[in-house]
Design a protein around this motif. Structure first.
Motif, PDB file in Angstrom:
ATOM      1  N   LEU A 202       1.080  -1.320  -0.026  1.00 58.55           N
ATOM      2  CA  LEU A 202      -0.035  -0.005  -0.034  1.00 58.55           C
ATOM      3  C   LEU A 202       0.944   1.101  -0.077  1.00 58.55           C
ATOM      4  N   ARG A 203       2.201   1.009  -0.471  1.00 57.03           N
ATOM      5  CA  ARG A 203       3.046   2.229  -0.660  1.00 57.03           C
ATOM      6  C   ARG A 203       2.828   3.298  -1.519  1.00 57.03           C
ATOM      7  N   PRO A 204       3.081   4.630  -1.253  1.00 58.13           N
ATOM      8  CA  PRO A 204       2.864   5.547  -2.409  1.00 58.13           C
ATOM      9  C   PRO A 204       3.813   5.101  -3.635  1.00 58.13           C
ATOM     10  N   TYR A 205       3.875   5.866  -4.728  1.00 58.10           N
ATOM     11  CA  TYR A 205       4.559   5.372  -5.910  1.00 58.10           C
ATOM     12  C   TYR A 205       6.158   5.888  -5.581  1.00 58.10           C
ATOM     13  N   ASP A 206       7.041   5.072  -6.090  1.00 58.82           N
ATOM     14  CA  ASP A 206       8.335   5.388  -6.157  1.00 58.82           C
ATOM     15  C   ASP A 206       9.039   6.120  -7.356  1.00 58.82           C
ATOM     16  N   LYS A 207      10.068   6.819  -7.129  1.00 58.57           N
ATOM     17  CA  LYS A 207      10.669   7.577  -8.156  1.00 58.57           C
ATOM     18  C   LYS A 207      12.047   7.204  -8.264  1.00 58.57           C
ATOM     19  N   ASP A 232      13.136  11.807 -14.006  1.00 57.60           N
ATOM     20  CA  ASP A 232      13.044  10.509 -13.234  1.00 57.60           C
ATOM     21  C   ASP A 232      11.479  10.003 -13.827  1.00 57.60           C
ATOM     22  N   GLN A 233      11.540   8.684 -13.317  1.00 54.80           N
ATOM     23  CA  GLN A 233      10.283   7.701 -13.783  1.00 54.80           C
ATOM     24  C   GLN A 233       9.651   7.523 -12.656  1.00 54.80           C
ATOM     25  N   VAL A 234       8.143   7.629 -12.792  1.00 52.80           N
ATOM     26  CA  VAL A 234       7.322   7.131 -11.631  1.00 52.80           C
ATOM     27  C   VAL A 234       7.228   5.724 -11.460  1.00 52.80           C
ATOM     28  N   ILE A 235       7.531   5.001 -10.694  1.00 56.13           N
ATOM     29  CA  ILE A 235       7.067   3.527 -10.538  1.00 56.13           C
ATOM     30  C   ILE A 235       5.934   3.328  -9.656  1.00 56.13           C
ATOM     31  N   ALA A 236       4.910   2.761 -10.328  1.00 59.08           N
ATOM     32  CA  ALA A 236       3.624   2.579  -9.529  1.00 59.08           C
ATOM     33  C   ALA A 236       3.719   0.966  -8.618  1.00 59.08           C
ATOM     34  N   GLN A 237       3.009   1.237  -7.559  1.00 60.04           N
ATOM     35  CA  GLN A 237       3.095   0.294  -6.569  1.00 60.04           C
ATOM     36  C   GLN A 237       1.577  -0.134  -6.287  1.00 60.04           C
ATOM     37  N   GLY A 238       1.147  -0.915  -5.305  1.00 60.64           N
ATOM     38  CA  GLY A 238      -0.152  -1.064  -5.123  1.00 60.64           C
ATOM     39  C   GLY A 238      -0.379  -2.737  -4.651  1.00 60.64           C
ATOM     40  N   PRO A 239      -1.473  -3.054  -4.265  1.00 61.30           N
ATOM     41  CA  PRO A 239      -1.879  -4.373  -3.901  1.00 61.30           C
ATOM     42  C   PRO A 239      -2.290  -5.143  -5.025  1.00 61.30           C
ATOM     43  N   VAL A 240      -1.350  -5.485  -5.684  1.00 66.32           N
ATOM     44  CA  VAL A 240      -1.396  -6.212  -7.272  1.00 66.32           C
ATOM     45  C   VAL A 240      -1.742  -7.749  -6.948  1.00 66.32           C
TER      46      VAL A 240
END
Length: 590
Positions: A202-207, A232-240
């Protein structure tokens, strides 16, 4: 085409065959309320649910009551999802601070996930909060699949019972489908997916900082261009992982990420790719054995299974052959498969899986009402793209979605038996029950509802500016994009050609209505047939009875599916992918 590619396809089908019987028996025992190994855990929870909701599990329903209960539950669930989307900005678990969903898109998404379609006119990682993904979309992934299984079981009961007014209890079937089938399997599968590298947090997105900064030029609505440097690039996270399991096992298909199962966080390894394919076909295949088991005619169940396999193999063969052959307009390019290159048409394919797995995935996901993709159907060759389109147009009865595939095939079984009766000059019979005019009228109504919703809305969108303005390619390919969108909506599939911008007021609204028609307007006449069959007596077989247990029935059933589909959609297909293929051979592309 290569031996390795065919080996993967054959192994996949073999594993599906192996799991069909044990899972089919298990499903029959669950819904016939026989003892299973999960009873010590699931039975107390089930009793508590009935106590809290006031459900009497011993009371059964007529087909009309069953239908009304299903419709009311689906409507309430749809309204709840719509409300969550409209206020997600002010709800918790939104670390990205995503805005509330626009009304037309929220309506489209609510209809989509309620009907097990999971069409997405949005990019998941940039639109939906974690709460919306879990409490809204994932909830519907479970309950829409459970509703589909419940409807299939109700139809099987209608076939199996004699001189009865009832076909089961919707609330009991829904609950048992969730507790005994969907939840336990998805819990185990999610853990397996996590072990393979699928994210679950459930983390915020990483860069991440780019090794080489990129210059990006964009054009605004006012026509002015702006250039900015991206560092930079945004790396999406989540309960996948938790959602990926039910996405596949429930034949939902809605991706957590826009790239769906081509995204390494949704499909990290070849093993997860293979498991996802198995999950899509597992329940639909098993339900054919459940049909034979509960009706006392296992040979009939296998005959239906073989009909599905025949059409599946035809589709995957055409898709694989067309993509492996490559693009004939790439003159001078070596498109042969070798140890150094995959060969064929690799445009739109996931390089980790190649043409064989991509063609297999495209066929499986559109045989079932899943819609998950590990490639881009819009980039397939005309004949390669024709296969998933035709699969959905045939009613997604080639195994089909969880439950939906079997009760969709039930319509074609009724029509096949009717045709057999006409050929021998006798009243058609199905497993000892006479098929009468009422049953045929209801079956044809189910067929017409789906075909009319596809063709009418496709015709409107292909001639009006609000429809044609969204296509990315002119000519026959543009028509294919429009036709695929409405076919996917009516078939509750959810996959797309991906070249059509459907996030507009017209497409969001019209496709939402088509999804609702394809799910609920179709199933009402099917349940009516089930109720009709449950009330009938068994007629002893005679010399004039057409057997529904052998190869002859399988051939007749396959022929009925193809003929009905061809007569209904061939003119439209002639103007779309077929014409595009002929023009490609003549050197013209779109």
């Amino acid at each position: 085409m290569t031996p390795n590619g065919w080996t993967q396809i054959i192994v996949f089908l073999f594993v599906i065959l192996v799991i069909t019987k044990p899972l089919g028996i298990y499903l029959a025992r669950v819904f016939e309320r026989e003892k299973t190994f999960l009873d010590p855990l699931a039975r107390p929870i089930e009793r508590l649910i009935y106590k809290l909701t006031g459900v009497d599990e011993a009371t059964e329903m007529r087909w009309t009551e069953y239908t009304v209960a299903m419709l009311l539950f689906s409507a309430a669930s749809m309204v709840l999802l719509y409300l969550i989307e409209r206020v997600q900005l002010w709800l918790p678990l939104n670390p990205q601070h995503f805005a509330n969903i626009a009304p037309d898109l929220a309506f489209n998404t609510a209809a989509s996930f309620t009907t097990n379609t999971n069409w997405q006119s949005y990019s998941g990682e940039s639109t939906m909060s974690y709460l919306t993904q879990m409490a809204g979309l994932a909830y519907h992934n479970f309950v829409s699949a459970a509703v589909g299984i419940a409807l299939a079981i109700a139809v099987i009961r209608g076939i199996a019972r004699r001189e009865r007014e009832t076909i089961g209890n919707f609330w009991v079937d829904l609950t048992r489908g969730l507790l005994w089938v969907l939840l336990p399997v998805c819990l185990v599968v999610a853990l397996v997916f996590v072990s393979q590298g699928m994210v679950q947090n459930l983390r915020p997105y990483d860069k991440a900082a780019l090794v080489e900064p990129q210059q990006v030029t964009t054009t605004g609505n006012d026509g002015k261009t702006t250039t900015q440097t991206v560092t930079d690039q945004v790396i999406a996270q989540g309960p996948v992982a938790s959602q990926e399991a039910i996405k596949m096992f429930g034949t939902n298909g809605g991706g957590f990420f826009n790239a769906n199962s081509a995204h390494p966080f949704e499909n990290p390894t070849p093993l997860t790719n293979f498991l996802q394919l198995l999950l899509i076909f597992a329940v639909p295949s098993a339900l054919t054995y459940t049909l034979g088991f509960m009706t006392g005619s296992r040979r009939h169940g296998w005959a239906v299974w073989m009909a599905m396999v025949v059409v599946f193999l035809a589709g995957v063969t055409v898709a694989y052959w067309s993509e492996a052959k490559g693009n004939p307009l790439l003159h001078g390019a070596d498109q042969r498969a070798t140890s150094m290159q995959p060969g064929g048409n690799m445009e739109g394919k996931e390089v980790r899986f190649g043409i064989a797995d991509s063609g297999l995935f495209a066929t499986v996901t559109t045989d079932a009402s899943c819609g998950a993709v590990n490639g881009v159907h819009d980039s397939y060759t005309p004949l390669g793209g024709l296969v998933p389109l035709v699969n959905i147009m045939l009613g997604e009865v080639i195994f089909g979605g969880v439950g939906a595939g079997l009760y969709g095939m039930f319509v074609f079984i009724i029509l096949a038996v009717f045709i057999a009766g006409l050929m021998v000059g006798r009243t058609p019979e199905y497993l000892g029950k006479k098929i009468e005019s009422y049953d045929i009228k209801m079956a044809m109504l189910a067929v017409l509802i789906v075909s009319m919703s596809i063709l009418i809305f496709s015709a409107i969108a292909s001639v009006e500016k609000f429809g044609t303005s969204s296509i990315s390619n002119p000519g026959p390919h543009g028509l294919s994009q429009i036709m695929y969108a409405y076919t996917s909506a009516a078939g509750n599939n959810g996959s797309a050609f991906a070249g059509l911008n459907t996030n507009t007021l017209w497409y969001n609204t019209s496709m939402a209505f088509v999804m609702l028609m394809g799910r609920f307007f179709m199933v009402i006449p099917i349940l009516a047939i089930a109720g009709s069959l449950a009330r009938k007596k068994i007629t002893p077989a005679s010399l004039g009875t057409f057997p529904v247990t052998g190869p002859l029935f399988t051939v007749l059933l396959v022929s009925t599916i193809i003929i009905v589909g061809a007569l209904t959609f061939f003119p439209a297909l002639s103007l779309g992918p077929i014409l595009e293929h002929l023009q490609m051979l003549a050197g013209k592309v779109y």
